[in-house]
Design an enzyme around this catalytic site. Structure first.
Site, mmCIF file in Angstrom:
data_model
loop_
_atom_site.group_PDB
_atom_site.id
_atom_site.type_symbol
_atom_site.label_atom_id
_atom_site.label_comp_id
_atom_site.label_asym_id
_atom_site.label_seq_id
_atom_site.Cartn_x
_atom_site.Cartn_y
_atom_site.Cartn_z
ATOM 1 N N ASP A 178 0.845 -1.201 0.000
ATOM 2 C CA ASP A 178 0.000 0.000 0.000
ATOM 3 C C ASP A 178 0.879 1.249 0.000
ATOM 4 O OD1 ASP A 178 -2.526 1.017 -0.001
ATOM 5 O OD2 ASP A 178 -3.015 0.428 2.056
ATOM 6 N N LYS A 204 -0.749 -0.517 -4.304
ATOM 7 C CA LYS A 204 -2.137 -0.023 -4.271
ATOM 8 C C LYS A 204 -2.084 1.442 -3.872
ATOM 9 C CE LYS A 204 -5.127 -0.954 -0.705
ATOM 10 N NZ LYS A 204 -5.408 0.420 -0.246
ATOM 11 N N GLU A 240 -4.774 5.016 -3.135
ATOM 12 C CA GLU A 240 -6.160 5.461 -2.927
ATOM 13 C C GLU A 240 -6.507 6.615 -3.862
ATOM 14 O OE1 GLU A 240 -7.059 6.377 1.177
ATOM 15 O OE2 GLU A 240 -6.374 4.414 1.870
ATOM 16 N N GLU A 280 -14.270 0.110 -1.186
ATOM 17 C CA GLU A 280 -14.471 0.045 0.267
ATOM 18 C C GLU A 280 -15.753 0.777 0.662
ATOM 19 O OE1 GLU A 280 -11.040 0.788 2.675
ATOM 20 O OE2 GLU A 280 -12.203 0.753 4.532
HETATM 21 O O1 KIV Z 1 -4.780 -0.965 4.392
HETATM 22 C C1 KIV Z 1 -5.664 -1.821 4.221
HETATM 23 O O2 KIV Z 1 -5.808 -2.781 4.980
HETATM 24 C C2 KIV Z 1 -6.566 -1.650 3.082
HETATM 25 C C3 KIV Z 1 -7.730 -2.570 3.008
HETATM 26 C C4 KIV Z 1 -8.795 -2.049 3.873
HETATM 27 C C5 KIV Z 1 -8.192 -2.771 1.607
HETATM 28 O O3 KIV Z 1 -6.384 -0.765 2.292
#
Ligand code: KIV
Length: 285
Positions: free
Chosen positions: A84, A114, A116, A184
């Protein structure tokens, strides 16, 4: 065992096979999650809440994600490993974004990242990251890095205007080249509509059963998080309870001298003990 790639994740959607995704933040947890057979593991910025004890994800740094990625990397072989991009790691400039992506991949071992939202700069950077050969997963609906804008865990897409916005952003992320999009806390009808509109899979969290896959935070799933638990979480184990019981029993065993037992201890041979026990006598004299 075949390594899961971004293409495999897309193929699962087209085969109508739900995609199983979970978070994991350390070596033993990740090894267990792989053994249980997931397709994709996310080292998400929720680690700031469920591991570090912060009340939002905002304090997580690239160093933190790289550190947790590298533990998970050592544990797993088959599932796709996604890192992330934490708050402010992809907002400042193209150069800083690419440097941070480079660290996630080279130092952490991520196979995809990933991020946002779908701001114009985010879409441009998504294209650059994919251009460098790194698959990107989008994240729409409730985006926890905007907690001070949306509020805490608020369903997004409840009005027609919001729903249209999320759909358009999903199409834009697909156009930019994302291989999947996390949705989400989006109403299930909207999540279903978006899933049907996209060629790439949606991965839902609190967005109903019509998504192409599901993701949960492992700590929520197994009952190892003490914070707020939203209604979409299905708690399938009580790790906190099991750990507390084990530690309590350990305390009782230690206090009553029932731990350790003889067979859990190492003994001296008779000869050595004879010699050593003289030292005790000598010390007494
Ligand atoms: O950081 C995380 O756990 C997420 C999930 C909620 C998809 O982004």
């Amino acid at each position: 065992m075949v390594k899961v790639t971004a293409n495999d994740i897309i193929k699962l959607k087209h085969a109508g096979t739900p995609i199983v995704c979970l978070t994991a933040y350390d070596f033993p947890t990740a090894a267990t999650v792989e053994e249980a057979g997931v397709d994709l593991i996310l080292v998400g910025d929720t680690l700031g809440m469920v591991v570090q004890g912060h009340d939002t994800t905002l304090k997580v740094t690239v160093d933190d994600v790289v550190y947790h990625l590298s533990m998970v990397r050592r544990a797993i072989a088959r599932p796709m490993l996604v890192g992330d991009m934490p708050f402010m790691s992809f907002q400042k400039s193209d150069e800083k974004t690419m440097a941070n992506v480079g660290r996630m991949v080279k130092e952490g071992g991520a196979e995809a990242i990933k991020l946002e939202g779908a701001q114009p700069e985010t879409l441009t950077r998504t294209r650059k990251i994919i251009g460098a050969g790194v698959p990107v997963m989008g994240h729409l609906g409730y985006t926890p890095q905007s907690v001070h804008y949306f509020g805490r865990r608020v369903v997004r897409g409840k009005t027609a205007a919001q729903a249209k916005d999320i759909l358009e952003n999903a199409l834009a992320l697909q156009e930019a080249g994302c291989f999947a999009i996390v949705l989400e806390m989006v109403p299930w009808q909207l999540a279903g509509l978006i899933s049907r509109a996209l060629r790439i899979p949606t991965v839902g969290i609190g967005s109903g059963v019509e998504c192409d896959g599901q993701i949960l935070v492992l700590h929520d799933l197994v009952g190892f998080y003490r914070g707020y638990s939203p209604k979409f979480v299905r708690k399938l184990a009580d790790v906190t309870g099991a750990m507390r019981d084990a530690v309590q029993e350990y305390g009782e065993l230690v206090r009553s001298r029932r731990y350790p037992a003889q067979e859990e201890s190492v003994a001296l041979t008779e000869d050595v003990w004879k010699e050593v026990s003289r030292l005790e006598k000598a010390a007494e004299d």
